[in-house]
Design a protein around this motif. Structure first.
Motif, PDB file in Angstrom:
ATOM      1  N   ALA A   1       0.820  -1.209   0.000  1.00  0.00           N
ATOM      2  CA  ALA A   1       0.000   0.000   0.000  1.00  0.00           C
ATOM      3  C   ALA A   1       0.858   1.265   0.000  1.00  0.00           C
ATOM      4  O   ALA A   1       0.332   2.369   0.069  1.00  0.00           O
ATOM      5  N   ASP A   2       2.183   1.118  -0.113  1.00  0.00           N
ATOM      6  CA  ASP A   2       3.085   2.274  -0.105  1.00  0.00           C
ATOM      7  C   ASP A   2       2.743   3.240  -1.234  1.00  0.00           C
ATOM      8  O   ASP A   2       2.421   2.807  -2.346  1.00  0.00           O
ATOM      9  N   PRO A   3       2.826   4.542  -0.972  1.00  0.00           N
ATOM     10  CA  PRO A   3       2.525   5.517  -2.029  1.00  0.00           C
ATOM     11  C   PRO A   3       3.472   5.373  -3.221  1.00  0.00           C
ATOM     12  O   PRO A   3       4.620   4.965  -3.075  1.00  0.00           O
ATOM     13  N   VAL A   4       2.963   5.712  -4.391  1.00  0.00           N
ATOM     14  CA  VAL A   4       3.754   5.678  -5.616  1.00  0.00           C
ATOM     15  C   VAL A   4       3.918   7.126  -6.090  1.00  0.00           C
ATOM     16  O   VAL A   4       2.919   7.828  -6.265  1.00  0.00           O
TER      17      VAL A   4
ATOM     18  N   VAL B   1      -6.067   7.410 -14.090  1.00  0.00           N
ATOM     19  CA  VAL B   1      -5.325   7.174 -12.856  1.00  0.00           C
ATOM     20  C   VAL B   1      -6.278   7.370 -11.679  1.00  0.00           C
ATOM     21  O   VAL B   1      -6.927   8.411 -11.563  1.00  0.00           O
ATOM     22  N   VAL B   2      -6.354   6.336 -10.834  1.00  0.00           N
ATOM     23  CA  VAL B   2      -7.256   6.386  -9.677  1.00  0.00           C
ATOM     24  C   VAL B   2      -6.431   6.199  -8.409  1.00  0.00           C
ATOM     25  O   VAL B   2      -5.770   5.180  -8.238  1.00  0.00           O
ATOM     26  N   LYS B   3      -6.503   7.204  -7.535  1.00  0.00           N
ATOM     27  CA  LYS B   3      -5.822   7.132  -6.243  1.00  0.00           C
ATOM     28  C   LYS B   3      -6.817   7.188  -5.086  1.00  0.00           C
ATOM     29  O   LYS B   3      -6.498   6.769  -3.982  1.00  0.00           O
ATOM     30  N   ASP B   4      -8.003   7.678  -5.334  1.00  0.00           N
ATOM     31  CA  ASP B   4      -9.024   7.835  -4.305  1.00  0.00           C
ATOM     32  C   ASP B   4      -9.496   6.464  -3.823  1.00  0.00           C
ATOM     33  O   ASP B   4      -9.914   5.623  -4.617  1.00  0.00           O
ATOM     34  N   LYS B   5      -9.423   6.242  -2.503  1.00  0.00           N
ATOM     35  CA  LYS B   5      -9.750   4.934  -1.926  1.00  0.00           C
ATOM     36  C   LYS B   5     -11.176   4.497  -2.244  1.00  0.00           C
ATOM     37  O   LYS B   5     -11.429   3.344  -2.594  1.00  0.00           O
TER      38      LYS B   5
ATOM     39  N   ALA C   1      -3.438  -1.922  -3.980  1.00  0.00           N
ATOM     40  CA  ALA C   1      -2.434  -1.105  -4.667  1.00  0.00           C
ATOM     41  C   ALA C   1      -2.752   0.369  -4.434  1.00  0.00           C
ATOM     42  O   ALA C   1      -3.912   0.768  -4.409  1.00  0.00           O
ATOM     43  N   PRO C   2      -1.733   1.189  -4.243  1.00  0.00           N
ATOM     44  CA  PRO C   2      -1.979   2.600  -3.951  1.00  0.00           C
ATOM     45  C   PRO C   2      -2.523   3.386  -5.140  1.00  0.00           C
ATOM     46  O   PRO C   2      -3.162   4.415  -4.961  1.00  0.00           O
TER      47      PRO C   2
ATOM     48  N   ILE D   1     -13.152   5.339  -4.757  1.00  0.00           N
ATOM     49  CA  ILE D   1     -13.307   4.972  -6.175  1.00  0.00           C
ATOM     50  C   ILE D   1     -12.616   3.642  -6.449  1.00  0.00           C
ATOM     51  O   ILE D   1     -13.149   2.792  -7.168  1.00  0.00           O
ATOM     52  N   LYS D   2     -11.447   3.435  -5.848  1.00  0.00           N
ATOM     53  CA  LYS D   2     -10.759   2.153  -6.031  1.00  0.00           C
ATOM     54  C   LYS D   2     -11.615   1.003  -5.503  1.00  0.00           C
ATOM     55  O   LYS D   2     -11.693  -0.052  -6.127  1.00  0.00           O
ATOM     56  N   GLU D   3     -12.289   1.207  -4.359  1.00  0.00           N
ATOM     57  CA  GLU D   3     -13.163   0.172  -3.811  1.00  0.00           C
ATOM     58  C   GLU D   3     -14.318  -0.125  -4.765  1.00  0.00           C
ATOM     59  O   GLU D   3     -14.713  -1.283  -4.939  1.00  0.00           O
ATOM     60  N   LYS D   4     -14.846   0.897  -5.409  1.00  0.00           N
ATOM     61  CA  LYS D   4     -15.920   0.696  -6.388  1.00  0.00           C
ATOM     62  C   LYS D   4     -15.414  -0.093  -7.595  1.00  0.00           C
ATOM     63  O   LYS D   4     -16.120  -0.972  -8.103  1.00  0.00           O
ATOM     64  N   VAL D   5     -14.211   0.213  -8.042  1.00  0.00           N
ATOM     65  CA  VAL D   5     -13.628  -0.516  -9.174  1.00  0.00           C
ATOM     66  C   VAL D   5     -13.453  -1.988  -8.806  1.00  0.00           C
ATOM     67  O   VAL D   5     -13.816  -2.883  -9.582  1.00  0.00           O
ATOM     68  N   VAL D   6     -12.903  -2.256  -7.627  1.00  0.00           N
ATOM     69  CA  VAL D   6     -12.725  -3.637  -7.164  1.00  0.00           C
ATOM     70  C   VAL D   6     -14.081  -4.336  -7.087  1.00  0.00           C
ATOM     71  O   VAL D   6     -14.221  -5.493  -7.507  1.00  0.00           O
ATOM     72  N   GLY D   7     -15.102  -3.644  -6.595  1.00  0.00           N
ATOM     73  CA  GLY D   7     -16.440  -4.221  -6.518  1.00  0.00           C
ATOM     74  C   GLY D   7     -16.988  -4.574  -7.890  1.00  0.00           C
ATOM     75  O   GLY D   7     -17.573  -5.650  -8.075  1.00  0.00           O
ATOM     76  N   LEU D   8     -16.799  -3.694  -8.860  1.00  0.00           N
ATOM     77  CA  LEU D   8     -17.269  -3.971 -10.225  1.00  0.00           C
ATOM     78  C   LEU D   8     -16.568  -5.194 -10.816  1.00  0.00           C
ATOM     79  O   LEU D   8     -17.201  -6.047 -11.439  1.00  0.00           O
ATOM     80  N   ILE D   9     -15.270  -5.264 -10.617  1.00  0.00           N
ATOM     81  CA  ILE D   9     -14.501  -6.387 -11.161  1.00  0.00           C
ATOM     82  C   ILE D   9     -14.904  -7.691 -10.475  1.00  0.00           C
ATOM     83  O   ILE D   9     -15.071  -8.725 -11.125  1.00  0.00           O
ATOM     84  N   THR D  10     -15.087  -7.646  -9.165  1.00  0.00           N
ATOM     85  CA  THR D  10     -15.501  -8.845  -8.426  1.00  0.00           C
ATOM     86  C   THR D  10     -16.889  -9.299  -8.864  1.00  0.00           C
ATOM     87  O   THR D  10     -17.121 -10.492  -9.079  1.00  0.00           O
TER      88      THR D  10
END
Length: 122
Positions: A21-24, A52-56, A101-102, A58-67
């Protein structure tokens, strides 16, 4: 690049399925996108956009869609005759390894390219 150096690079390549989870740094993200931009495309059309998505959240929504999509794909695969099923679709659906991933870099294809370069089989 010399052939041996290129071959060494290819041989050392690894798939990563779990991320820290380290920043990039932003400059790294820019360099990754710059390298990806040079991927080959028909007539150099580059029919893609990088998001590019860094917002937690939005990332959770992306993971939910993929799952969710993986669940539907698994159900569809299990509807096939057993001897035709893809072996990787037999077990339970897991969250993607990149979920922590960050930074997500989403590659979005442009469907208008199909209209510009229609496929016509011989």
């Amino acid at each position: 690049m010399e052939y041996e150096a290129f071959l060494d690079l290819v041989r050392r390549r690894r798939s990563i399925r779990s991320f820290k989870a380290d920043p990039v740094p932003g400059e790294y993200v820019e360099q990754i996108i710059e390298a990806a931009r040079f991927a080959p495309s028909g007539a150099n059309s580059q029919p893609w956009e990088f998001v590019v998505v860094k917002d937690k959240e939005i990332k959770e929504k992306v993971v939910g869609l993929i799952t969710d999509q993986a669940v539907h794909s698994r159900k569809a695969e299990l509807a096939r005759d057993e001897d035709l099923r893809f072996p990787g679709m037999q077990g339970p659906v897991h969250e993607p390894g990149f979920k922590n991933a960050p930074v997500f870099i989403l590659l979005c294809g442009d469907p208008r390219t199909k209209e510009a370069y229609p496929y016509s089989p011989p």
